[in-house]
Design a protein around this motif. Structure first.
Motif, PDB file in Angstrom:
ATOM      1  N   UNK A 227       9.101 -12.616   1.192  1.00  0.00           N
ATOM      2  CA  UNK A 227       7.894 -12.520   0.356  1.00  0.00           C
ATOM      3  C   UNK A 227       6.972 -11.420   0.873  1.00  0.00           C
ATOM      4  N   UNK A 228       6.823 -11.342   2.226  1.00  0.00           N
ATOM      5  CA  UNK A 228       5.956 -10.305   2.812  1.00  0.00           C
ATOM      6  C   UNK A 228       6.494  -8.914   2.494  1.00  0.00           C
ATOM      7  N   UNK A 229       7.819  -8.729   2.646  1.00  0.00           N
ATOM      8  CA  UNK A 229       8.416  -7.411   2.345  1.00  0.00           C
ATOM      9  C   UNK A 229       8.225  -7.060   0.871  1.00  0.00           C
ATOM     10  N   UNK A 230       8.368  -8.063  -0.004  1.00  0.00           N
ATOM     11  CA  UNK A 230       8.187  -7.795  -1.434  1.00  0.00           C
ATOM     12  C   UNK A 230       6.734  -7.423  -1.733  1.00  0.00           C
ATOM     13  N   UNK A 231       5.791  -8.087  -1.056  1.00  0.00           N
ATOM     14  CA  UNK A 231       4.373  -7.767  -1.292  1.00  0.00           C
ATOM     15  C   UNK A 231       4.023  -6.375  -0.791  1.00  0.00           C
ATOM     16  N   UNK A 232       4.610  -5.947   0.326  1.00  0.00           N
ATOM     17  CA  UNK A 232       4.340  -4.581   0.837  1.00  0.00           C
ATOM     18  C   UNK A 232       4.853  -3.531  -0.148  1.00  0.00           C
ATOM     19  N   UNK A 233       6.051  -3.832  -0.721  1.00  0.00           N
ATOM     20  CA  UNK A 233       6.580  -2.882  -1.717  1.00  0.00           C
ATOM     21  C   UNK A 233       5.671  -2.815  -2.936  1.00  0.00           C
ATOM     22  N   UNK A 234       5.093  -3.958  -3.326  1.00  0.00           N
ATOM     23  CA  UNK A 234       4.187  -3.960  -4.478  1.00  0.00           C
ATOM     24  C   UNK A 234       2.920  -3.188  -4.169  1.00  0.00           C
ATOM     25  N   UNK A 235       2.427  -3.330  -2.924  1.00  0.00           N
ATOM     26  CA  UNK A 235       1.212  -2.567  -2.552  1.00  0.00           C
ATOM     27  C   UNK A 235       1.463  -1.060  -2.618  1.00  0.00           C
ATOM     28  N   UNK A 236       2.629  -0.619  -2.147  1.00  0.00           N
ATOM     29  CA  UNK A 236       2.949   0.815  -2.218  1.00  0.00           C
ATOM     30  C   UNK A 236       3.002   1.272  -3.662  1.00  0.00           C
ATOM     31  N   UNK A 237       3.561   0.433  -4.516  1.00  0.00           N
ATOM     32  CA  UNK A 237       3.649   0.797  -5.927  1.00  0.00           C
ATOM     33  C   UNK A 237       2.272   0.874  -6.558  1.00  0.00           C
ATOM     34  N   UNK A 238       1.395  -0.079  -6.223  1.00  0.00           N
ATOM     35  CA  UNK A 238       0.049  -0.080  -6.798  1.00  0.00           C
ATOM     36  C   UNK A 238      -0.761   1.136  -6.342  1.00  0.00           C
ATOM     37  N   UNK A 239      -0.555   1.560  -5.062  1.00  0.00           N
ATOM     38  CA  UNK A 239      -1.262   2.758  -4.577  1.00  0.00           C
ATOM     39  C   UNK A 239      -0.778   3.988  -5.327  1.00  0.00           C
ATOM     40  N   UNK A 240       0.527   4.088  -5.510  1.00  0.00           N
ATOM     41  CA  UNK A 240       1.088   5.261  -6.199  1.00  0.00           C
ATOM     42  C   UNK A 240       0.665   5.308  -7.651  1.00  0.00           C
ATOM     43  N   UNK A 241       0.413   4.182  -8.257  1.00  0.00           N
ATOM     44  CA  UNK A 241      -0.037   4.150  -9.648  1.00  0.00           C
ATOM     45  C   UNK A 241      -1.537   4.278  -9.758  1.00  0.00           C
TER      46      UNK A 241
ATOM     47  N   UNK B 107      -5.186  -1.042   0.357  1.00  0.00           N
ATOM     48  CA  UNK B 107      -3.828  -1.333   0.794  1.00  0.00           C
ATOM     49  C   UNK B 107      -3.804  -1.762   2.268  1.00  0.00           C
ATOM     50  N   UNK B 108      -4.531  -0.972   3.115  1.00  0.00           N
ATOM     51  CA  UNK B 108      -4.524  -1.293   4.554  1.00  0.00           C
ATOM     52  C   UNK B 108      -5.141  -2.672   4.802  1.00  0.00           C
ATOM     53  N   UNK B 109      -6.215  -2.973   4.032  1.00  0.00           N
ATOM     54  CA  UNK B 109      -6.852  -4.275   4.197  1.00  0.00           C
ATOM     55  C   UNK B 109      -5.900  -5.407   3.791  1.00  0.00           C
ATOM     56  N   UNK B 110      -5.147  -5.216   2.706  1.00  0.00           N
ATOM     57  CA  UNK B 110      -4.213  -6.229   2.248  1.00  0.00           C
ATOM     58  C   UNK B 110      -3.063  -6.409   3.226  1.00  0.00           C
ATOM     59  N   UNK B 111      -2.599  -5.261   3.790  1.00  0.00           N
ATOM     60  CA  UNK B 111      -1.515  -5.343   4.779  1.00  0.00           C
ATOM     61  C   UNK B 111      -1.974  -6.099   6.023  1.00  0.00           C
TER      62      UNK B 111
END
Length: 426
Positions: free
Chosen positions: A42-56, A64-68
């Motif tokens: 779940x953590x790995x999936x959430x990190x991938x989603x954060x990267x996607x949200x930053x890129x969009x 992103x850093x705060x969420x990580x």
């Protein structure tokens, strides 16, 4: 069941119990491992989603850093909780295991009956030697422990082989040797029923019946012996036994007949010869006196017999010792009986039985209480008077009963007063 089968069953039960104890813990451990893997994914999936949200452009790098950082803190907290949970489960499991093992050991030590199993094994091992000693007639040399071991071993053998007539015969002889006539007769009866053609078993049955002194048993013993003599009329041992039991029953005809068969083979000075001759003379005297009474009228005959019956006997006052007052049976029967004090004839000449009541107590024991009309107190010169507190009302001795005895001469035509104190536990 053999010992190997016993050990196999016990091992299987122990393994089953251990599996029951360990199964919940193993299952919980597998669940914890699966949960840990699921959280990491779940953590790995959430990190991938954060990267996607930053890129969009949906969130900033700061967000992103705060969420990580928040995900990392949550993962650390969860790991610490699992560590504490795992560490806390070991102690209860270990403590429960120790308690279970201790409780099992205590219960097993209380109910395993290993001492009795060992005693039974030792008794079975000693059975051949003790049985040979019993068969040779040396039962008097057996100790109480030997008797207990022998009885236990024979019972164990009879439980496995209930149709073994030899085993029942050994058990009957053992009971007879320690004075347990009732159990002895039951066991010997069983042996006779299993092997009805065995002459030795039937002779032993007759001997056991004769030792009781009970008139019914004596009559049965006589029937057994007469049946055996019908098949072997020249057997002097059977003839002598028949003469003895017939003398006890007052059967003059059979006493004379079978005593005549063996008289020449007995020593004239032997106690057996003298007692049989004396008993025959006594019975002949009674038979000669009997016709004299017929000369009287019927009413005179009845009056005379009643007077004689009530004129000879004892007025017995029965009391109890201090020990008997505490330990003797409070319920059951009081049996007062008289036996010939000058011979080994155990058959009572008079018996009186009544429910146990308050003591001291005075009872009348006279010729009215005779078991057989031809064998009464009037035929004795000296009597042994016994007062017994019985649980079952049987004249034969049983464990837990109490009695008292006294000796007294018998005075014809007189009621003698005497005291008997119950002071002996049987």
């Amino acid at each position: 069941m053999s010992w190997s089968e016993f050990y196999l069953i016990v091992s299987g039960l122990i393994t089953f119990v251990l599996l029951i104890i360990a199964f919940p813990w193993l299952r919980q451990k597998n669940h914890a491992k699966q949960d840990s893997l699921s959280n990491t994914q779940i953590v790995k999936q959430r990190l991938a989603e954060l990267d996607r949200e930053v890129s969009e452009g949906l969130i900033t790098e700061h967000d992103k850093r705060q969420a990580v950082d928040e995900l990392k803190l949550a993962l650390v907290d969860e790991s610490a909780f699992e560590t504490r949970q795992k560490g806390g489960a070991k102690l209860p499991i270990a403590l429960g295991g120790v308690i279970a093992i201790a409780a099992g050991a205590i219960v097993y030590s209380q109910v395993n009956q290993m001492q009795r199993v060992t005693q039974a094994s030792e008794a079975i091992d000693a059975l051949p030697k003790l049985s040979q000693q019993l068969a040779n007639g040396n039962a008097n040399n057996l100790s109480q422990k030997d008797i207990a071991n022998l009885a236990l071993a024979i019972r164990q053998r009879l439980r496995e082989e209930p149709d073994d007539d030899t085993g029942w015969m050994y058990f009957g002889r053992l009971m007879l040797s320690i004075g347990q006539e009732v159990q002895a007769i039951e066991a010997i009866d069983k042996a006779v029923s299993l092997s009805p053609n065995n002459t030795n078993n039937r002779i032993t049955l007759a001997q056991a019946l004769m030792t009781t002194g009970d008139v019914n048993n004596l009559e049965r013993a006589q029937r057994v012996l007469l049946s055996l003599l019908g098949n072997n009329p020249e057997n002097d041992n059977l003839a002598l036994m028949t003469a003895v039991v017939s003398a006890q029953l007052g059967d003059l005809e059979n006493t004379k007949r079978y005593f005549a068969q063996v008289e020449s083979k007995l020593s004239p000075e032997s106690d057996m010869t003298m007692r049989l001759r004396s008993r025959i003379s006594e019975l002949e005297s009674q038979s000669l006196n009997a016709p004299d009474a017929t000369k009287n009228s019927p009413s005179e005959k009845d009056d005379t017999s009643v007077a004689n019956a009530s004129a000879t006997g004892f007025s017995v006052t029965i009391s109890m010792s201090e020990d008997a007052k505490e330990s003797a049976p409070k319920r059951g029967f009081l049996i007062v009986f008289a036996q010939d004090a000058t011979s080994e004839n155990k058959m009572p000449a008079a018996v009186l039985k009544m429910p146990i009541q308050g003591f001291p107590l005075t009872v009348q024991l006279t010729t009215d209480n005779a078991m057989m009309p031809q064998y009464t107190l009037a035929s004795l010169s000296s009597a042994k008077i016994t007062a017994r507190l019985s649980l079952d009302g049987d004249v034969s001795v049983s464990e837990g009963e109490w009695e008292g005895t006294t000796l007294s001469p018998v005075v014809s035509g007189q009621i003698s007063s005497l005291n008997v104190t119950v002071d002996k536990e049987l």
